[in-house]
Enzyme design. Structure first.
Site, PDB file in Angstrom:
ATOM      1  N   ASN A   1     -49.383 -33.686 -41.372  1.00  0.00           N
ATOM      2  CA  ASN A   1     -50.060 -32.387 -41.998  1.00  0.00           C
ATOM      3  C   ASN A   1     -51.546 -32.496 -41.422  1.00  0.00           C
ATOM      4  OD1 ASN A   1     -51.499 -34.043 -44.079  1.00  0.00           O
ATOM      5  ND2 ASN A   1     -49.330 -34.502 -44.483  1.00  0.00           N
TER       6      ASN A   1
ATOM      7  N   ASP B   1     -43.799 -35.100 -48.598  1.00  0.00           N
ATOM      8  CA  ASP B   1     -42.633 -34.946 -49.220  1.00  0.00           C
ATOM      9  C   ASP B   1     -41.565 -35.507 -49.026  1.00  0.00           C
ATOM     10  OD1 ASP B   1     -44.387 -34.260 -51.349  1.00  0.00           O
ATOM     11  OD2 ASP B   1     -44.445 -32.133 -50.883  1.00  0.00           O
TER      12      ASP B   1
ATOM     13  N   LYS C   1     -35.573 -40.927 -27.592  1.00  0.00           N
ATOM     14  CA  LYS C   1     -36.187 -39.720 -27.699  1.00  0.00           C
ATOM     15  C   LYS C   1     -34.990 -38.668 -27.692  1.00  0.00           C
ATOM     16  CE  LYS C   1     -39.178 -36.692 -24.956  1.00  0.00           C
ATOM     17  NZ  LYS C   1     -39.461 -36.392 -23.673  1.00  0.00           N
TER      18      LYS C   1
ATOM     19  N   LYS D   1     -49.293 -30.437 -62.709  1.00  0.00           N
ATOM     20  CA  LYS D   1     -48.883 -31.563 -61.690  1.00  0.00           C
ATOM     21  C   LYS D   1     -49.629 -32.872 -62.461  1.00  0.00           C
ATOM     22  CE  LYS D   1     -48.720 -30.431 -57.316  1.00  0.00           C
ATOM     23  NZ  LYS D   1     -49.372 -30.091 -55.965  1.00  0.00           N
TER      24      LYS D   1
ATOM     25  N   ASP E   1     -42.549 -40.483 -54.748  1.00  0.00           N
ATOM     26  CA  ASP E   1     -43.680 -40.146 -55.236  1.00  0.00           C
ATOM     27  C   ASP E   1     -44.727 -41.344 -55.546  1.00  0.00           C
ATOM     28  OD1 ASP E   1     -46.106 -39.031 -56.749  1.00  0.00           O
ATOM     29  OD2 ASP E   1     -44.948 -37.246 -56.430  1.00  0.00           O
TER      30      ASP E   1
HETATM   31  N1  CTP Z   1     -48.564 -37.848 -53.881  1.00  0.00           N
HETATM   32  C1  CTP Z   1     -47.778 -39.155 -53.565  1.00  0.00           C
HETATM   33  N2  CTP Z   1     -46.786 -39.329 -53.080  1.00  0.00           N
HETATM   34  C2  CTP Z   1     -46.073 -38.360 -52.539  1.00  0.00           C
HETATM   35  C3  CTP Z   1     -46.537 -37.046 -52.854  1.00  0.00           C
HETATM   36  C4  CTP Z   1     -47.701 -36.851 -53.603  1.00  0.00           C
HETATM   37  O1  CTP Z   1     -48.604 -40.071 -54.149  1.00  0.00           O
HETATM   38  N3  CTP Z   1     -44.749 -38.571 -52.306  1.00  0.00           N
HETATM   39  C5  CTP Z   1     -49.948 -37.621 -54.642  1.00  0.00           C
HETATM   40  C6  CTP Z   1     -50.846 -37.247 -53.437  1.00  0.00           C
HETATM   41  O2  CTP Z   1     -51.545 -38.145 -52.857  1.00  0.00           O
HETATM   42  C7  CTP Z   1     -51.882 -36.316 -54.430  1.00  0.00           C
HETATM   43  C8  CTP Z   1     -50.656 -35.817 -55.554  1.00  0.00           C
HETATM   44  O3  CTP Z   1     -49.615 -36.654 -55.377  1.00  0.00           O
HETATM   45  O4  CTP Z   1     -52.628 -37.032 -55.239  1.00  0.00           O
HETATM   46  C9  CTP Z   1     -50.341 -34.422 -55.332  1.00  0.00           C
HETATM   47  O5  CTP Z   1     -50.157 -34.204 -53.984  1.00  0.00           O
HETATM   48  P1  CTP Z   1     -49.657 -32.717 -53.629  1.00  0.00           P
HETATM   49  O6  CTP Z   1     -49.008 -32.616 -51.930  1.00  0.00           O
HETATM   50  O7  CTP Z   1     -50.446 -31.659 -53.994  1.00  0.00           O
HETATM   51  O8  CTP Z   1     -48.319 -32.449 -54.665  1.00  0.00           O
HETATM   52  P2  CTP Z   1     -46.618 -32.569 -54.412  1.00  0.00           P
HETATM   53  O9  CTP Z   1     -46.738 -33.624 -55.625  1.00  0.00           O
HETATM   54  O10 CTP Z   1     -46.519 -33.058 -53.148  1.00  0.00           O
HETATM   55  O11 CTP Z   1     -46.339 -31.342 -55.002  1.00  0.00           O
HETATM   56  P3  CTP Z   1     -46.031 -29.785 -54.113  1.00  0.00           P
HETATM   57  O12 CTP Z   1     -45.987 -30.346 -52.662  1.00  0.00           O
HETATM   58  O13 CTP Z   1     -44.594 -29.460 -54.560  1.00  0.00           O
HETATM   59  O14 CTP Z   1     -47.227 -29.056 -54.453  1.00  0.00           O
END
Ligand code: CTP
Length: 418
Positions: free
Chosen positions: A222, A291, A301, A349, A318
């Site tokens: 990303n 995610d 490859k 969240k 997470d």
């Molecule tokens: N985060 C994490 N581990 C993951 C996903 C997220 O530690 N696998 C943490 C990020 O570092 C951030 C927070 O969770 O501090 C929220 O990340 P965000 O991408 O906004 O949220 P998601 O939990 O991924 O939810 P969504 O993508 O559905 O908004």
């Protein structure tokens, strides 16, 4: 020397005319070594003792000497940033701190009286930045009640006076009046920047984007640059914390005194966190963790064949939620990157991940923080919210760290009461 870095700190050094001016060259060297950006203003008398070029070479910036400088006035008039083009007002605004070393009896007297008769005096008068003076003069001049009264007034107004030290003076007298040594002055400058908000805390912070490999040459990732996380790591060190920064691929320098662990995928980031989290008192998740990851990693490859292709993805763990759910979990702070409904999604969240604070920001629009040097975040915690208005990531990081320090102290006090 202390661990506090001066990275991104703008220090304006005023040099007055005294024999100690030669030591100011070493002072500039030490400040630059600690990461500070230094600009030097010399009085006319200072130029009799040390050449402008010495300071220019050491600070890598032009030296400022004139109150009315045609080039800088031109810069003001046209709004252009000419090479030396900083008038007294710009210099006054530019500085995070003004250090005057050596500060002569004459300069002390002029600043006490609020004069603006040369560039240094004008900058001092025009600036709201904290001020630190390292006096140096003959011992009789120092002990004279006129000087002592000036010192009292300046101290009352918040100017920090360092020294003078005692010892043999250039004029042969022995007594109080020598400028304190450059390394001690640097310590004082550093102390001015240390907020102490996270003194004694041990922070683990994640930053940057993870890369989820598909095959040896491709990955899913990303747009996160890691800048916010690195700025927070820096602010936390400045606030006295021990910091471990677990970062995905970021083209950013490691802040001084920060331990950096380089990872690639979300799984690697999780393992690196698990290795160090036991001893952490604080956890901040700024990383844009993927995610999902490809269900299967292809050893070779992937070849182009059919017109369409489907990649199966599986959910990553997470990191933030798991850290917050630990027994004796550290004080946990997460970020929420949202494209809409900031309050609902941010607070949602925070609750769903069980963290103490969520810093939510809007992404994807024109002002998206991804890759930018600026950000605006809203903090949500149990029972409150606070907007940290659009500012540099460095500034947002400092405000966030101050706020976390405050909440951590409050939480400790509440626990002690129970
Ligand atoms: N985060 C994490 N581990 C993951 C996903 C997220 O530690 N696998 C943490 C990020 O570092 C951030 C927070 O969770 O501090 C929220 O990340 P965000 O991408 O906004 O949220 P998601 O939990 O991924 O939810 P969504 O993508 O559905 O908004």
């Amino acid at each position: 020397m202390s661990d506090i870095t001066l990275q991104n700190r703008r220090i304006l050094l005023g040099v007055c005319g005294g024999i100690a001016a030669y030591k100011s060259a070493e002072l500039v060297r030490l400040l630059v070594k600690k990461g500070a950006e230094v600009r030097v203003v010399m009085t006319a008398a200072a130029q009799q003792f040390v050449g402008e070029l010495t300071f220019q070479a050491l600070s890598a910036n032009p030296v400022h000497t004139k109150l009315i400088d045609l080039e800088s006035e031109l810069g003001v008039a046209t709004g252009e940033d000419t090479v030396t083009g900083m008038g007294h007002i710009e210099l006054a605004r530019w500085a995070d701190l003004i250090l005057v070393a050596p500060a002569t009896a004459d300069l002390l007297s002029r600043h006490t009286a609020g004069r603006a008769d040369d560039l240094l005096a004008a900058v001092l008068l025009a600036s709201r930045a904290p001020k630190l003076f390292a006096p140096a003069m003959n011992m009789e001049m120092w002990s004279n009640s006129a000087t002592q009264q000036n010192i009292s007034k300046l101290t009352e107004r918040g100017v920090r006076i360092v020294g003078p030290a005692s010892g043999e003076q250039a004029c042969g007298d022995v007594g109080l009046g020598r400028m304190v040594e450059p390394d001690q002055i640097v310590e004082e400058v550093s102390a001015k920047f240390s907020t102490g908000a996270l003194q004694g805390e041990s922070l683990v912070i994640t930053a940057g984007a993870t890369r989820e490999p598909l095959d040896p040459v491709r990955f899913i990732s990303n747009r996160s640059s890691g800048k916010m996380g690195f700025a927070i790591a820096q602010a936390a060190v400045d606030a006295g914390a021990k910091v471990t920064l677990i970062a995905g691929d970021c083209a950013l320098d490691t802040p001084d005194f920060v331990k950096r662990v380089v990872v690639e995928s979300a799984e690697q980031m999780m393992s690196a966190v698990e290795e160090v989290i036991e001893n952490a008192t604080l956890f901040i998740g700024t990383a844009a963790v993927a995610d999902y990851r490809p269900a299967k990693y292809k050893q070779h490859k992937i070849k182009k064949s059919a017109d369409t292709m489907t990649i199966e993805l599986v959910k990553n763990r997470d990191i933030l939620a798991e850290v917050a759910a630990r027994k004796n979990s550290p004080y946990s702070v997460g970020f929420a990157a949202e494209t809409e409904n900031l309050a609902t999604n941010g607070e949602g969240k925070r609750r769903s991940k069980g963290v103490d604070i969520v810093a939510a920001n809007l992404v994807g629009g024109e002002d998206s923080p991804f890759g930018s040097d600026e950000n605006e975040v809203t903090l949500y915690w149990d029972g409150g919210e606070k907007l940290l208005k659009r500012s540099s990531k460095t500034d947002i990081a400092r405000q966030l760290i101050e706020f976390i320090g405050l909440r951590v102290r409050e939480q400790k006090e509440e626990l002690e009461k129970k």
